[in-house]
Write a protein that holds these residues in place. Structure first.
Motif, short mmCIF file in Angstrom:
data_model
loop_
_atom_site.label_atom_id
_atom_site.label_comp_id
_atom_site.label_asym_id
_atom_site.label_seq_id
_atom_site.Cartn_x
_atom_site.Cartn_y
_atom_site.Cartn_z
N THR A 197 0.85 -1.19 0.00
CA THR A 197 0.00 0.00 0.00
C THR A 197 0.89 1.24 0.00
N ASP A 198 0.26 2.37 -0.19
CA ASP A 198 0.97 3.67 -0.18
C ASP A 198 2.19 3.66 -1.10
N SER B 5 8.72 3.58 -3.11
CA SER B 5 8.51 3.27 -1.70
C SER B 5 7.13 2.68 -1.52
N GLU C 10 4.38 0.54 1.68
CA GLU C 10 4.11 -0.06 2.98
C GLU C 10 3.84 -1.54 2.76
N ILE D 123 3.40 -3.99 5.40
CA ILE D 123 2.87 -4.73 6.54
C ILE D 123 1.63 -5.54 6.16
N PHE E 83 3.99 -1.06 11.37
CA PHE E 83 4.30 -0.63 10.01
C PHE E 83 5.60 -1.27 9.56
N TYR E 84 5.73 -1.40 8.25
CA TYR E 84 7.00 -1.85 7.66
C TYR E 84 7.11 -1.16 6.30
N LYS E 85 7.90 -0.10 6.27
CA LYS E 85 8.03 0.68 5.05
C LYS E 85 9.33 0.32 4.34
N ASP F 128 14.70 0.03 4.89
CA ASP F 128 13.51 -0.50 5.55
C ASP F 128 13.37 0.16 6.91
N THR G 29 10.72 0.02 10.44
CA THR G 29 9.62 -0.72 11.05
C THR G 29 9.63 -0.54 12.56
#
Length: 616
Positions: free
Chosen positions: A483-484, A497, A499, A501, A512-514, A530, A532
């Motif tokens: 997402t995002d 980039s 997300e 999660i 979160f885990y970006k 990364d 998180t």
């Protein structure tokens, strides 16, 4: 769902015109056409036929068919099944090239070998409903129209068209047998039954639809069908093309990868071309549709260098070279860059192309190669092939390149056709050499397309360039997604980039885990970052070269444990420590065709909330 193919067919049929004869190639009796083929090509075709002259067609027993249901092994049956067809194709082309009659007896043997098979579908496809259990043996009274049943029918139709005169000079019962089998095994069931790949409603389609449709069209228009039957086939085939395209994004991206593009996009092109020929151009305007142009351009965009392509899902990193079919698709869609790319690949990889399964299995493709050989071999490829950065929003595929680095990142979800749980994974090449790899898929078995699919190691996210979070891998299904997603590309850098999660089956926790991946085109490096708030994270990286925990001179003492050396690259990281470096044995024949040695997995334990990896 758009109905552009159906509209084109309807407009033609409403005028009550007769369909034209389908004359894609000269018959063998047209010696002028075959005499004009380049000598080196004729010599190759004759040599391939000679290699099969003294090779018997392998026997296929009922127990060979039954073995899939009993053991899950499908390769043993397929090797015998395909060998029969490879031999017959080579013999038919050799006779067309030479025209001395010395291959005819073995061709007749091959025709009757195929006609006397109880069924033409493969054991894994021996069912009448989609995703239903297969019967252990075929019901010869109820033909199944699967990929290879349709392929076999097209093969026999091509032989009938090419060698009708020569075969009937031996006995009229040979061509009569071919036509009888084609009518019983394909035309009657096609026109009177519904098979899932034909499409209806919102049911998702895949490469089966254009692949089967293409071969039905070849069969119908090269055999003795009546005008009314041919028109019914045209109408139904056009509908199937629309059902197939409804699941394609406007960007033209094939979610099944480069290997399956040749069964999907290229077969759609063949279907459109055949329908266009028999209607005198009623479908030609569809080649100006941006969606069709984008489908054609896909194969060039996912190419890396040499034989390598960016691969996700069940696709191999070496899915086969481009050539005549891609060249013709480029010409029909007026894309000179695709024609240039395909011609260059064809010219530089002749030996590879003629070994590929796609080429050997389809007599129609082999004839395309033969009669466009001179044109493509003589095409001017002196101009530079320039691959561009591109983002495919329909599946979230991001591709960026510098002078020496080629990067792909998959954002999307885990619900693609031939899916692996690989959302957020990346692949990287340096000077055309793999650095971070996508393993691909092992030889297909009964398990591959079963509920146990994701027990297979190559399907799992921890065997991709991805983290395991709180001890969990990603989960299959379209709800497990990135997402995002934000991406941009310019002259100096390209970046994506997302997300991640939601790609994991974690309880609702607000974590979160970006992931951010940047290609610095000036510094010639890739930076993965990364972030998180998860506490238990293991990062996985699959490498082609063997990782070394040593300094640049190879000294193991005082090793900096935040630097890992590969033969062609250096991985420098912060925010994690080395957990393990593992060898991944490559023992499966299908994987061995892609990788010439074992692969490796680097496992890192996250020690901070932010992890940064710099790859040079």
């Amino acid at each position: 769902m758009e109905s552009r193919f159906q509209d084109a067919a309807g407009a033609f049929l409403s005028e009550s015109k007769e369909l034209r004869d389908f004359l894609p190639f000269p018959a063998a009796a047209d010696r002028t056409a075959y005499d004009r083929l380049p000598e080196e090509l004729k010599e190759r075709l004759i040599a391939e036929g000679e290699a099969c002259l003294d090779c018997p067609y392998p026997p296929l027993y009922a127990t060979d068919f039954m073995a899939f249901k009993r053991t899950g092994n499908r390769v043993n049956f397929e090797n015998l099944y395909f060998k029969r067809r490879y031999h017959l194709n080579s013999l038919a082309l050799a006779e067309c090239a030479e025209a001395k009659g010395r291959f005819l007896d073995q061709i007749i043997n091959g025709i009757f070998v195929l006609c006397e098979e109880s069924a033409w579908q493969l054991p894994p496809h021996n069912s009448y409903e989609r995703n239903q259990p297969q019967e252990i043996l075929p019901d010869a009274s109820r033909p199944v129209l699967d990929l290879f049943a349709c392929e076999t029918r097209a093969q026999l139709a091509c032989i009938y068209y090419l060698l009708k005169k020569e075969l009937e000079a031996v006995s009229p019962f040979i061509t009569a047998r071919i036509l009888s089998e084609l009518r019983t095994r394909i035309l009657t069931p096609y026109l009177n039954q519904h098979f899932w790949w034909m499409g209806q409603g919102d049911e998702p389609m895949c490469n089966w639809t254009p692949w089967c449709t293409q071969n039905v069209l070849i069969t119908a228009f090269l055999s003795d069908c009546s005008q009314s039957e041919k028109k019914a086939v045209l109408q139904k085939a056009a509908a199937s093309c629309d059902f197939f395209l409804k699941d394609y994004g406007e960007d033209g991206c094939c979610d099944e990868g480069a290997l399956y593009f040749r069964r999907a996009g290229l077969c759609l092109d063949a279907s459109a071309d055949i329908m266009n020929q028999v209607t005198g151009g009623a479908f030609s305007h569809l080649y100006q549709w941006n969606k069709i142009k984008n489908i054609a351009a896909y194969i060039e965009n996912v190419h890396v260098e040499g034989g390598y392509y960016f691969n996700f899902a069940d696709c191999s990193p070496l899915p086969g070279r481009s050539g005549v079919r891609e060249f013709l698709f480029g010409r029909r869609t007026e894309q000179p860059s695709l024609m240039l790319f395909a011609a260059r690949d064809f010219q530089t990889a002749q030996k590879e192309i003629y070994r590929e399964e796609t080429y050997r299995l389809s007599l129609y493709y082999r004839l395309l190669n033969a009669f466009h050989y001179r044109e493509v071999m003589e095409y001017d490829t002196s101009m530079t092939v320039t691959h561009k950065d591109i983002y495919y929003p329909s599946i979230g595929l991001f591709i960026a390149r510098s002078q020496i680095l080629s990067l792909a990142v998959k954002a999307g979800d885990n619900g693609d056709n031939h899916n692996h749980n690989d959302t957020g994974s990346l692949t990287l090449y340096k000077n055309g050499h793999p650095v971070l790899a996508d393993i691909g898929v092992e030889s297909y078995t009964g398990k591959t397309f079963s509920p146990q699919r994701y027990e297979i190691w190559t399907m799992q996210s921890s065997y991709h360039n991805l983290p395991a979070i709180e001890g969990l891998d990603q989960h299959e299904g379209s709800r497990y997604r990135a997402t995002d997603v934000i991406q941009e590309s310019g002259d100096d850098q390209a970046e994506i980039s997302m997300e991640l999660i939601n790609a994991y089956p974690l309880p609702e926790s607000g974590h979160f885990y970006k992931r951010q991946v940047l290609l610095d085109k000036k510094q010639e490096c890739v930076v993965l970052q990364d972030e998180t708030d998860c506490k238990n994270v293991i990062l996985n990286f699959i490498t082609y070269d063997k990782p070394e925990l040593a300094d640049e001179e190879g000294n193991p003492e005082n090793v900096d444990r935040t630097v890992i050396y590969l033969e062609s690259s250096c991985l420098e990281f912060t925010g994690a420590k080395v957990l393990a470096i593992e060898t991944l044995p490559i023992t499966d024949p299908r994987l061995q065709a892609s990788w010439d040695h074992d692969l490796y997995r680097i496992r890192l334990t996250l020690t901070e909330e932010k992890f940064v990896l710099n790859i040079r």
